[in-house]
Write an enzyme that holds these catalytic residues in place. Structure first.
Site, mmCIF file in Angstrom:
data_model
loop_
_atom_site.group_PDB
_atom_site.id
_atom_site.type_symbol
_atom_site.label_atom_id
_atom_site.label_comp_id
_atom_site.label_asym_id
_atom_site.label_seq_id
_atom_site.Cartn_x
_atom_site.Cartn_y
_atom_site.Cartn_z
ATOM 1 N N ASP A 98 0.834 -1.200 0.000
ATOM 2 C CA ASP A 98 0.000 0.000 0.000
ATOM 3 C C ASP A 98 0.869 1.249 0.000
ATOM 4 O O ASP A 98 1.716 1.429 0.891
ATOM 5 C CB ASP A 98 -0.917 0.026 1.226
ATOM 6 C CG ASP A 98 -2.046 -0.992 1.121
ATOM 7 O OD1 ASP A 98 -2.747 -0.984 0.089
ATOM 8 O OD2 ASP A 98 -2.234 -1.780 2.066
ATOM 9 N N ASP A 122 -10.292 -6.237 -0.690
ATOM 10 C CA ASP A 122 -9.331 -5.705 0.278
ATOM 11 C C ASP A 122 -10.072 -4.947 1.367
ATOM 12 O O ASP A 122 -10.755 -3.964 1.083
ATOM 13 C CB ASP A 122 -8.353 -4.770 -0.446
ATOM 14 C CG ASP A 122 -7.280 -4.201 0.474
ATOM 15 O OD1 ASP A 122 -7.237 -4.559 1.661
ATOM 16 O OD2 ASP A 122 -6.478 -3.384 -0.014
#
Length: 218
Positions: A35, A175
């Site tokens: 991320d 996610d």
């Protein structure tokens, strides 16, 4: 059932990243999920280039990068040079998302788009035939440990129906607060990839290998 299990490395123990990667390699995970946040598009800062470089050096497995940043097109070459195999970006952050997809593909990398809980499928329809992956966010992006947003299930079902209707080949990945129970449920909706964070993998007493082996047998 074949599935892609993708540890969210933001949730790893950074006091011992070498140990974490070694344990995940032994567990035979499928994709390392990185991320990247800029503090603008989402109110947080994620992992850094050094983290990506280190993980890339330690594994031959697929490494993806989820760009939660403004103007992602300006950084495609940077992350391609660092060894990303898949690059996700949010179309609403990009003035010309089709051009950005072309740039990703032109670097020999798989292209993916990420859809926030509040992002309608219709807004991304023109892109769905161009990408390899669609990352459906089941929490608002930026922080671990949030609650799963159940209304997103309808989006996942609609996305799978659209994929089937149009004969498209993108892989649906989810996610956000993905528990073992959610994996079992969402697999029936056509989800193939699961980003694993603190709900399933990290911070548990059980070894990663045991968790991954159990999930692969769902």
């Amino acid at each position: 059932m074949s599935m892609l299990l993708c540890p969210s490395m933001m949730c790893a123990n950074f006091r011992s990243l070498e140990h974490e990667v070694n344990a995940l390699e032994e567990a035979n995970v499928d994709i390392y999920h990185i991320d990247i946040m800029d503090g603008k598009f989402v109110p947080n800062f994620g992992m850094g280039l050094q983290d990506l470089e280190y993980i890339r050096q330690q594994t031959q497995k697929t490494v993806d990068v989820h760009l939660m940043i403004d103007n992602p097109s300006a950084y495609i070459d940077l992350f391609a040079d660092k060894g990303a195999d898949i690059i996700y970006f949010h179309p609403e952050t990009d003035m010309h998302p089709t051009r950005t997809i072309d740039r990703i593909v032109g670097r020999g990398i798989k292209a993916g788009i990420a859809l926030n809980p509040g992002t309608a499928i219709a807004s991304a329809e023109p892109l769905l035939g161009m990408v390899d992956y669609v990352l459906v966010m089941t929490v608002n992006p930026g922080f671990a440990g949030q609650t799963y947003l159940t209304f997103v299930n309808d989006k996942i079902k609609a996305l799978q129906a659209y994929k089937h209707e149009k004969g498209l080949n993108f892989t649906i990945v989810v996610d956000g607060a993905i528990s073992e129970e959610k994996i079992n449920e969402l697999a029936h909706y056509g989800v193939e990839g699961f980003v694993l964070g603190t709900s399933t993998l990290f911070g548990k007493d059980e070894p990663y290998k045991a968790i991954i082996n159990r999930l692969k047998n769902i």
